[in-house]
Design an enzyme around this catalytic site. Structure first.
Site, PDB file in Angstrom:
ATOM      1  N   ASP A  72       0.809  -1.208   0.000  1.00 43.77           N
ATOM      2  CA  ASP A  72       0.000   0.000   0.000  1.00 43.77           C
ATOM      3  C   ASP A  72       0.849   1.269   0.000  1.00 43.77           C
ATOM      4  O   ASP A  72       2.073   1.214   0.126  1.00 43.77           O
ATOM      5  CB  ASP A  72      -0.945   0.013   1.212  1.00 43.77           C
ATOM      6  CG  ASP A  72      -0.295  -0.547   2.475  1.00 43.77           C
ATOM      7  OD1 ASP A  72       0.927  -0.369   2.651  1.00 43.77           O
ATOM      8  OD2 ASP A  72      -1.002  -1.167   3.285  1.00 43.77           O
ATOM      9  N   ASP A 141      -7.657  -4.464  14.707  1.00 44.29           N
ATOM     10  CA  ASP A 141      -9.042  -4.750  14.326  1.00 44.29           C
ATOM     11  C   ASP A 141      -9.131  -5.842  13.268  1.00 44.29           C
ATOM     12  O   ASP A 141     -10.173  -6.053  12.661  1.00 44.29           O
ATOM     13  CB  ASP A 141      -9.740  -3.477  13.827  1.00 44.29           C
ATOM     14  CG  ASP A 141      -9.024  -2.849  12.634  1.00 44.29           C
ATOM     15  OD1 ASP A 141      -7.990  -3.406  12.174  1.00 44.29           O
ATOM     16  OD2 ASP A 141      -9.487  -1.796  12.150  1.00 44.29           O
ATOM     17  N   HIS A 143      -7.407  -5.966  10.411  1.00 50.07           N
ATOM     18  CA  HIS A 143      -7.209  -5.570   9.017  1.00 50.07           C
ATOM     19  C   HIS A 143      -5.860  -6.035   8.496  1.00 50.07           C
ATOM     20  O   HIS A 143      -4.908  -6.241   9.256  1.00 50.07           O
ATOM     21  CB  HIS A 143      -7.398  -4.056   8.842  1.00 50.07           C
ATOM     22  CG  HIS A 143      -6.254  -3.210   9.301  1.00 50.07           C
ATOM     23  ND1 HIS A 143      -6.294  -2.460  10.468  1.00 50.07           N
ATOM     24  CD2 HIS A 143      -5.040  -2.960   8.758  1.00 50.07           C
ATOM     25  CE1 HIS A 143      -5.160  -1.806  10.614  1.00 50.07           C
ATOM     26  NE2 HIS A 143      -4.376  -2.091   9.583  1.00 50.07           N
ATOM     27  N   GLU A 148      -9.742  -2.520   5.637  1.00 52.13           N
ATOM     28  CA  GLU A 148     -10.359  -2.327   6.944  1.00 52.13           C
ATOM     29  C   GLU A 148     -11.542  -3.284   7.130  1.00 52.13           C
ATOM     30  O   GLU A 148     -12.030  -3.890   6.170  1.00 52.13           O
ATOM     31  CB  GLU A 148     -10.881  -0.883   7.043  1.00 52.13           C
ATOM     32  CG  GLU A 148      -9.871   0.186   6.679  1.00 52.13           C
ATOM     33  CD  GLU A 148      -8.915   0.515   7.814  1.00 52.13           C
ATOM     34  OE1 GLU A 148      -8.892  -0.241   8.805  1.00 52.13           O
ATOM     35  OE2 GLU A 148      -8.207   1.526   7.709  1.00 52.13           O
TER      36      GLU A 148
END
Length: 261
Positions: A72, A141, A143, A148
């Site tokens: 990314d 979380d 991800h 996400e």
């Protein structure tokens, strides 16, 4: 999916680096048949990069025939920006090994047509024959990359709005100011990662324990994106003991006995 449990972050980093080095040696890459490696940024892989640099300096591995694709990049940051992921890779890995700069790929967050940049990134991966091993980390979380919670499990490289929790976690790299953290990024998709022939994810620290429990013991869900690895034929989650704090004892014992699927 395999779960490999190591004592701490340092031990997990050594295990990962040795595994990657052995995979490269067995593959025996050449100019016509390079080893294609998917790479992450962030704090999780730093120990692995240090260990790989050490193996390179010790003459145990070469990266001359490696092609890399990063997961990314922030939208709007150029490669020379101190917090860009291109700069991160140069500072923490690429500049310390013998990889050909032309063989390193990071999404261009300043592309005029971001949609075209995402499509071209997928095409570049395909042109190299796909990713042999994708290394990654997991957010608290669940991800993976910037996929996400709620991301499609079939997603491809795309523009992604970042969750407030992710921006808050990354604010430490931007003078602690969440307003300086870009709100969007280019990220490979979950489908892109799942296409890799092997996926290796490092998960360390007690703050990741709740997510690891959901990924390992829960069902496959787009609310815990890394749970997609339950469907991958050759996936490894590498963790330290702290990250197992919320796993059932029988789950830990099962994987410590070497059971995997």
């Amino acid at each position: 999916m395999r779960l490999i449990i190591q004592k701490d972050y340092e031990a997990a980093s050594r295990w990962a680096a040795n595994h990657i080095a052995e995979r490269i040696r067995r593959f025996a890459p050449t100019g016509d048949r390079p080893f294609v490696l998917g790479l992450p940024t962030g704090s999780s892989p730093l120990g692995i990069y240090r260990e790989l640099i050490g193996l390179y300096r010790g003459g145990e591995i070469s990266f001359a025939q490696i092609v890399s694709f990063n997961m990314d990049e922030y939208v709007g940051l150029g490669g020379d920006h101190p917090q860009s992921y291109r700069r991160f890779m140069e500072d923490n890995f690429f500049s310390h090994i013998d990889i050909n700069p032309a063989n390193t790929h990071v999404p261009n967050g300043q592309a005029q047509d971001l949609g075209a940049e995402c499509r071209a990134y997928e095409e570049a991966i395909t042109a190299q024959g796909g990713i042999e091993l994708f290394l990654g980390g997991m957010g608290s979380d669940g991800h993976i990359a910037f996929n996400e919670p709620g991301s499609s499990l079939h997603s491809r490289t795309r523009i992604k709005t970042l969750a407030l929790e992710t921006r808050a976690a990354n604010a430490r790299f931007f003078d602690g100011d969440i307003n300086k953290v870009p709100g969007t990024a280019l990220t490979v998709g979950i489908g892109t990662i799942m296409d890799a022939r092997e996926v290796l994810i490092i998960v360390t620290g007690r703050q990741k324990a709740r997510a690891l429990r959901a990924v390992i013991e829960g069902g496959v869900s787009h609310w815990w994106p890394l749970s997609c690895l339950q469907m991958h034929p050759n996936a490894i989650i590498l963790c330290d003991e702290e990250a197992t704090d919320e796993l059932k004892v029988r789950t830990v014992n099962y994987f410590r006995l070497g059971m995997d699927n």
